[in-house]
Write a protein that holds these residues in place. Structure first.
Motif, mmCIF file in Angstrom:
data_model
loop_
_atom_site.group_PDB
_atom_site.id
_atom_site.type_symbol
_atom_site.label_atom_id
_atom_site.label_comp_id
_atom_site.label_asym_id
_atom_site.label_seq_id
_atom_site.Cartn_x
_atom_site.Cartn_y
_atom_site.Cartn_z
ATOM 1 N N ASP A 234 0.803 -1.223 0.000
ATOM 2 C CA ASP A 234 0.000 0.000 0.000
ATOM 3 C C ASP A 234 0.841 1.281 0.000
ATOM 4 O OD1 ASP A 234 -2.375 -1.409 -0.076
ATOM 5 O OD2 ASP A 234 -2.536 -1.521 2.098
ATOM 6 N N LYS A 235 1.879 1.309 -0.816
ATOM 7 C CA LYS A 235 2.753 2.483 -0.881
ATOM 8 C C LYS A 235 2.017 3.717 -1.423
ATOM 9 C CE LYS A 235 7.119 -0.026 -1.235
ATOM 10 N NZ LYS A 235 8.345 -0.284 -2.033
ATOM 11 N N ALA A 236 1.098 3.496 -2.355
ATOM 12 C CA ALA A 236 0.336 4.619 -2.919
ATOM 13 C C ALA A 236 -0.523 5.265 -1.831
ATOM 14 C CB ALA A 236 -0.545 4.136 -4.070
ATOM 15 N N LEU A 237 -1.127 4.444 -0.983
ATOM 16 C CA LEU A 237 -1.946 4.964 0.108
ATOM 17 C C LEU A 237 -1.069 5.670 1.138
ATOM 18 C CD1 LEU A 237 -4.624 5.268 1.588
ATOM 19 C CD2 LEU A 237 -4.312 2.965 2.532
ATOM 20 N N ALA A 238 0.113 5.115 1.400
ATOM 21 C CA ALA A 238 1.045 5.733 2.356
ATOM 22 C C ALA A 238 1.437 7.137 1.890
ATOM 23 C CB ALA A 238 2.285 4.868 2.520
ATOM 24 N N LYS A 239 1.668 7.299 0.587
ATOM 25 C CA LYS A 239 2.028 8.614 0.045
ATOM 26 C C LYS A 239 0.880 9.612 0.203
ATOM 27 C CE LYS A 239 5.442 7.072 -3.381
ATOM 28 N NZ LYS A 239 5.765 6.941 -4.828
ATOM 29 N N LYS A 240 -0.337 9.134 -0.011
ATOM 30 C CA LYS A 240 -1.510 10.006 0.135
ATOM 31 C C LYS A 240 -1.689 10.434 1.592
ATOM 32 C CE LYS A 240 -3.503 10.710 -3.867
ATOM 33 N NZ LYS A 240 -3.840 12.070 -4.344
ATOM 34 N N ILE A 241 -1.438 9.503 2.507
ATOM 35 C CA ILE A 241 -1.564 9.818 3.931
ATOM 36 C C ILE A 241 -0.493 10.831 4.339
ATOM 37 C CG2 ILE A 241 -1.262 8.865 6.264
ATOM 38 C CD1 ILE A 241 -2.687 6.339 5.289
ATOM 39 N N THR A 242 0.710 10.642 3.822
ATOM 40 C CA THR A 242 1.793 11.595 4.092
ATOM 41 C C THR A 242 1.406 12.987 3.609
ATOM 42 O OG1 THR A 242 3.599 9.991 4.061
ATOM 43 C CG2 THR A 242 4.154 12.243 3.445
ATOM 44 N N LYS A 243 0.864 13.055 2.391
ATOM 45 C CA LYS A 243 0.443 14.346 1.829
ATOM 46 C C LYS A 243 -0.646 14.983 2.697
ATOM 47 C CE LYS A 243 -1.361 16.490 -2.399
ATOM 48 N NZ LYS A 243 -1.819 16.269 -3.803
ATOM 49 N N ALA A 244 -1.598 14.173 3.148
ATOM 50 C CA ALA A 244 -2.698 14.679 3.988
ATOM 51 C C ALA A 244 -2.157 15.222 5.300
ATOM 52 C CB ALA A 244 -3.709 13.565 4.240
ATOM 53 N N GLN A 245 -1.209 14.498 5.910
ATOM 54 C CA GLN A 245 -0.632 14.940 7.184
ATOM 55 C C GLN A 245 0.171 16.232 7.026
ATOM 56 O OE1 GLN A 245 -0.297 10.678 9.573
ATOM 57 N NE2 GLN A 245 1.564 11.719 8.957
ATOM 58 N N LEU A 248 -2.306 18.941 7.018
ATOM 59 C CA LEU A 248 -2.817 19.159 8.371
ATOM 60 C C LEU A 248 -1.783 19.873 9.243
ATOM 61 C CD1 LEU A 248 -4.563 15.705 8.896
ATOM 62 C CD2 LEU A 248 -5.694 17.920 8.593
ATOM 63 N N ALA A 249 -0.504 19.644 8.950
ATOM 64 C CA ALA A 249 0.559 20.347 9.682
ATOM 65 C C ALA A 249 0.585 21.816 9.250
ATOM 66 C CB ALA A 249 1.908 19.685 9.405
ATOM 67 N N LYS A 250 0.420 22.028 7.946
ATOM 68 C CA LYS A 250 0.461 23.387 7.408
ATOM 69 C C LYS A 250 -0.706 24.242 7.891
ATOM 70 C CE LYS A 250 1.088 25.863 3.036
ATOM 71 N NZ LYS A 250 1.230 25.738 1.551
ATOM 72 N N ASP A 251 -1.897 23.656 8.004
ATOM 73 C CA ASP A 251 -3.053 24.459 8.417
ATOM 74 C C ASP A 251 -3.218 24.531 9.945
ATOM 75 O OD1 ASP A 251 -4.368 22.124 9.308
ATOM 76 O OD2 ASP A 251 -5.573 21.927 7.489
ATOM 77 N N GLY A 252 -2.277 23.891 10.670
ATOM 78 C CA GLY A 252 -2.285 23.995 12.126
ATOM 79 C C GLY A 252 -3.081 22.930 12.858
ATOM 80 N N THR A 253 -3.776 22.070 12.115
ATOM 81 C CA THR A 253 -4.605 21.033 12.749
ATOM 82 C C THR A 253 -3.773 20.077 13.597
ATOM 83 O OG1 THR A 253 -6.205 21.107 10.926
ATOM 84 C CG2 THR A 253 -6.221 19.147 12.318
ATOM 85 N N LEU A 254 -2.626 19.664 13.064
ATOM 86 C CA LEU A 254 -1.771 18.695 13.754
ATOM 87 C C LEU A 254 -1.287 19.253 15.098
ATOM 88 C CD1 LEU A 254 -0.876 15.844 13.036
ATOM 89 C CD2 LEU A 254 1.226 16.778 12.090
#
Length: 270
Positions: A234-245, A248-254
């Motif tokens: 599931d490397k493709a899904l891992a990349k999408k999750i990384t992008k999402a995180q 979330l870091a950029k908008d301050g949610t994390l």
């Protein structure tokens, strides 16, 4: 064949050809392409997350019985970024990894550390928590440094990073399902120490100000990080999750979620 019969036959053939042509050009709804990262999902349109649900403040049940915690809220936010629903599957720590093998869920959000052994068989998305390791003991314990761990009884989830580190440090590992049980064994004197993350200790101490236990940082395990853990395929899904995180870091949610559950921002790499 008379004139009218011939005309009717030609019209019928034309109609059939036109119908076949139309059928070939117009795709059905089910024929729509599925994004690569969604092809192996346990359930269509849903991000299924494996976690313990007993490890505060990462994932736990509140007084009303509702599943909550830092990783619960984070995985909900990630799923939303991916345009997916979210579903949680609770299981004991030592069964979490096996669940990825049998595809009971798509990703594990459970304070999982990235190790050489795990990366041989699994894939990881970007870390979302960075923390130190502490040795938790009774007050007055003779365990002051990592060298003092040898020969001591250590309460640990055997397959966790902390369990492996305790074993390498020479302790006799007493296997427990989670942090709460480890604390109970140290309190009762059935174990001398438990190794865990500084953030988990901080939350426990805040909830139990009367505790007689003490904690000391140690280098028996380098500064640790927690990452989403997935099946190797599931490397493709891992990349999408990384992008999402990252979003979330950029908008301050994390950072906001970290402050909410840990009273500090542990999302920045030291």
């Amino acid at each position: 064949m008379n004139k009218y019969t011939k005309i009717a036959a030609i019209a019928a053939v034309t109609l059939i050809a036109a119908s076949s042509s139309a059928y070939a050009v117009v795709p059905s709804a089910s024929a729509k392409s599925v994004p690569a990262y969604q092809k192996n999902l346990h359930k269509k349109g849903t991000l299924t997350v494996g976690l313990e649900g007993t490890y505060s403040p990462y994932s736990y049940r509140d007084k009303s019985g509702k599943l909550t915690g830092f990783e619960v809220d984070l995985s909900k936010a990630v799923a939303k970024k991916l345009g997916l629903k979210v579903k949680f599957t609770q299981t004991k720590f030592d069964s979490l990894v096996a669940g990825l093998d049998s595809r009971k869920y798509d990703v594990v959000y459970n304070n999982m550390g990235k190790t050489k052994e795990r990366t041989k068989k699994y894939t990881f998305a970007k870390p979302y928590i960075y923390t130190k390791t502490v040795m938790i003991t009774k007050a007055g314990s003779d365990i002051k440094t990592a060298a003092d761990l040898k020969g001591k009884k250590s309460a640990q989830s055997a397959s966790s990073n902390f369990g492996q580190a305790a074993k390498k440090a020479g302790t006799n590992v007493v296997s427990v399902p989670g942090f709460a049980e480890a604390i109970d064994l140290v309190n009762s004197g059935k174990a001398d120490v438990t190794l865990n993350s500084q953030d988990s200790w901080g939350v426990y101490k805040k909830a139990h100000p009367e505790t007689k236990l003490k904690a000391k940082t140690t280098k028996v395990l380098d500064n640790t990080s927690s990452s989403p853990m997935l099946n190797k395929k599931d490397k493709a899904l891992a990349k999408k999750i990384t992008k999402a995180q990252k979003q979330l870091a950029k908008d301050g949610t994390l950072s906001d979620l970290s402050e909410k559950y840990f009273d500090s921002d542990l999302t920045k790499k030291p």
